[in-house]
Design a protein around this motif. Structure first.
Motif, PDB file in Angstrom:
ATOM      1  N   VAL A   1      -1.899  30.598 -42.096  1.00 24.34           N
ATOM      2  CA  VAL A   1      -1.757  31.992 -41.685  1.00 24.34           C
ATOM      3  C   VAL A   1      -3.124  32.660 -41.792  1.00 24.34           C
ATOM      4  CG1 VAL A   1      -0.751  34.230 -42.231  1.00 24.34           C
ATOM      5  CG2 VAL A   1       0.653  32.170 -42.354  1.00 24.34           C
ATOM      6  N   ALA A   2      -3.620  33.170 -40.685  1.00 22.49           N
ATOM      7  CA  ALA A   2      -4.925  33.836 -40.657  1.00 22.49           C
ATOM      8  C   ALA A   2      -4.735  35.288 -40.240  1.00 22.49           C
ATOM      9  CB  ALA A   2      -5.867  33.134 -39.692  1.00 22.49           C
ATOM     10  N   VAL A   3      -5.427  36.181 -40.930  1.00 19.21           N
ATOM     11  CA  VAL A   3      -5.405  37.616 -40.612  1.00 19.21           C
ATOM     12  C   VAL A   3      -6.847  38.087 -40.550  1.00 19.21           C
ATOM     13  CG1 VAL A   3      -4.696  39.913 -41.355  1.00 19.21           C
ATOM     14  CG2 VAL A   3      -3.176  37.958 -41.745  1.00 19.21           C
ATOM     15  N   GLU A   4      -7.184  38.821 -39.482  1.00 16.02           N
ATOM     16  CA  GLU A   4      -8.543  39.322 -39.330  1.00 16.02           C
ATOM     17  C   GLU A   4      -8.514  40.817 -39.067  1.00 16.02           C
ATOM     18  OE1 GLU A   4     -10.115  37.078 -36.071  1.00 16.02           O
ATOM     19  OE2 GLU A   4      -8.969  38.166 -34.576  1.00 16.02           O
ATOM     20  N   ALA A   5      -9.659  41.460 -39.288  1.00 16.96           N
ATOM     21  CA  ALA A   5      -9.741  42.906 -39.068  1.00 16.96           C
ATOM     22  C   ALA A   5     -11.139  43.270 -38.619  1.00 16.96           C
ATOM     23  CB  ALA A   5      -9.386  43.667 -40.342  1.00 16.96           C
ATOM     24  N   HIS A   6     -11.210  44.137 -37.610  1.00 18.23           N
ATOM     25  CA  HIS A   6     -12.473  44.727 -37.177  1.00 18.23           C
ATOM     26  C   HIS A   6     -12.587  46.127 -37.795  1.00 18.23           C
ATOM     27  CE1 HIS A   6     -13.430  41.562 -34.191  1.00 18.23           C
ATOM     28  NE2 HIS A   6     -12.109  41.456 -34.123  1.00 18.23           N
ATOM     29  N   THR A   7     -13.710  46.766 -37.593  1.00 15.15           N
ATOM     30  CA  THR A   7     -13.993  48.014 -38.313  1.00 15.15           C
ATOM     31  C   THR A   7     -12.993  49.135 -38.035  1.00 15.15           C
ATOM     32  OG1 THR A   7     -15.604  48.487 -36.559  1.00 15.15           O
ATOM     33  CG2 THR A   7     -16.458  47.692 -38.650  1.00 15.15           C
TER      34      THR A   7
ATOM     35  N   LEU B   1       3.470  34.535 -45.630  1.00 11.74           N
ATOM     36  CA  LEU B   1       3.895  33.282 -46.249  1.00 11.74           C
ATOM     37  C   LEU B   1       5.040  33.485 -47.240  1.00 11.74           C
ATOM     38  CD1 LEU B   1       0.430  31.592 -46.851  1.00 11.74           C
ATOM     39  CD2 LEU B   1       2.253  30.727 -45.372  1.00 11.74           C
ATOM     40  N   GLY B   2       5.511  34.735 -47.355  1.00  8.65           N
ATOM     41  CA  GLY B   2       6.607  35.025 -48.262  1.00  8.65           C
ATOM     42  C   GLY B   2       6.192  35.136 -49.712  1.00  8.65           C
ATOM     43  N   VAL B   3       4.903  35.390 -49.950  1.00  7.45           N
ATOM     44  CA  VAL B   3       4.374  35.534 -51.310  1.00  7.45           C
ATOM     45  C   VAL B   3       4.094  37.017 -51.565  1.00  7.45           C
ATOM     46  CG1 VAL B   3       2.463  34.943 -52.855  1.00  7.45           C
ATOM     47  CG2 VAL B   3       3.362  33.238 -51.258  1.00  7.45           C
ATOM     48  N   PRO B   4       4.544  37.577 -52.694  1.00 11.43           N
ATOM     49  CA  PRO B   4       4.276  38.996 -52.970  1.00 11.43           C
ATOM     50  C   PRO B   4       2.772  39.282 -52.972  1.00 11.43           C
ATOM     51  CG  PRO B   4       5.894  38.117 -54.513  1.00 11.43           C
ATOM     52  CD  PRO B   4       5.352  36.956 -53.751  1.00 11.43           C
ATOM     53  N   PRO B   5       2.327  40.327 -52.286  1.00 14.38           N
ATOM     54  CA  PRO B   5       0.903  40.673 -52.290  1.00 14.38           C
ATOM     55  C   PRO B   5       0.410  40.942 -53.705  1.00 14.38           C
ATOM     56  CG  PRO B   5       2.074  41.918 -50.616  1.00 14.38           C
ATOM     57  CD  PRO B   5       3.116  41.251 -51.454  1.00 14.38           C
TER      58      PRO B   5
END
Length: 232
Positions: free
Chosen positions: A11-17, A59-63
């Motif tokens: 699982v990949a998450v990305e962010a721009h400005t 992924l179903g894991v608590p942040p």
């Protein structure tokens, strides 16, 4: 972009400005790690942890907080392995269940030439020679920056498996462009020191992928679990 470089199990998450993740609130333990950092560093630190927390949720894991361990390596929740990266205006996190992969590394760099002298300090002679050949074939790609990113990804995948330092000179990396002409391809790293033991087997090569898009050069390295030795 990063998810294109990784298997479906990751699982990949990305962010721009302009993404709200750049305003991610920090946990107190995380805040303590950047209490003396400049504002730019704090925002990048927070944004990449926002990406990591969103990946945990998927992924179903608590942040939860992502703290730093030995040599600054991120400490992941039990049962997960992963990697994070950030550069000017871009950050990303990639997480996977430890049952699915032994290790992984990702890195992103601004797609521009390396500062003068950096390549001389970190590239092997054979790597520098190959960069020259690649530049002739596809001059629009800053191959030196891409190779630097690949070395970072190799190290990020190496360290969780060994808990040892890996010098830039201890991995010989070859970048392979896709034959279709697009700015993506594969990479292969030959480890010049004894590699990590994975499932009882010593690995001397790492494999990965690379991409250049929207002003960012990104790389990934994935280390699968060793296949069982077939019975005679």
């Amino acid at each position: 972009m990063i998810e294109e470089l990784l298997p479906e199990s990751v699982v990949a998450v990305e962010a721009h400005t302009d993404d709200p993740l750049w305003e991610t609130p920090l946990y107190p333990a995380e805040e303590a790690l950047v209490v003396r950092a400049v504002a730019k560093r704090r925002r990048e630190f927070a944004a990449v942890r926002g990406c990591a927390r969103r990946a945990m949720e998927k992924l179903g894991v608590p942040p939860q907080a992502v703290l730093s361990g030995e040599r600054g390596a991120p400490l992941w929740p039990d049962g997960l392995v992963g990697s994070m990266t950030h550069c000017d205006g871009y950050c990303a996190a990639a997480l996977v269940r430890a049952a699915d992969l032994a290790s992984l590394g990702i890195d992103a760099e601004p797609h521009g030439p390396l500062p003068e002298g950096v390549g001389d300090a970190v590239f092997l002679p054979a790597e520098s020679a190959r960069l020259g050949e690649l530049a002739l074939r596809r001059p629009t790609v800053h191959w030196d920056r891409l190779l630097f990113s690949a070395k970072e990804s190799v190290y990020k995948a190496w360290f969780p498996l060994t808990r040892k330092w890996l010098d830039f000179s201890e991995a010989d990396i070859t970048l392979h462009p896709d034959t279709g002409g697009a700015s993506y391809g594969t990479l292969r790293a030959e480890l010049l020191v004894p590699g990590p033991l994975v499932g009882g087997r010593r690995l001397q090569t790492f494999e990965g992928r690379w991409i250049v898009r929207d002003g960012v050069a990104a790389t990934s390295v994935v280390v699968p679990h060793a296949s069982p030795v077939p019975s005679p």
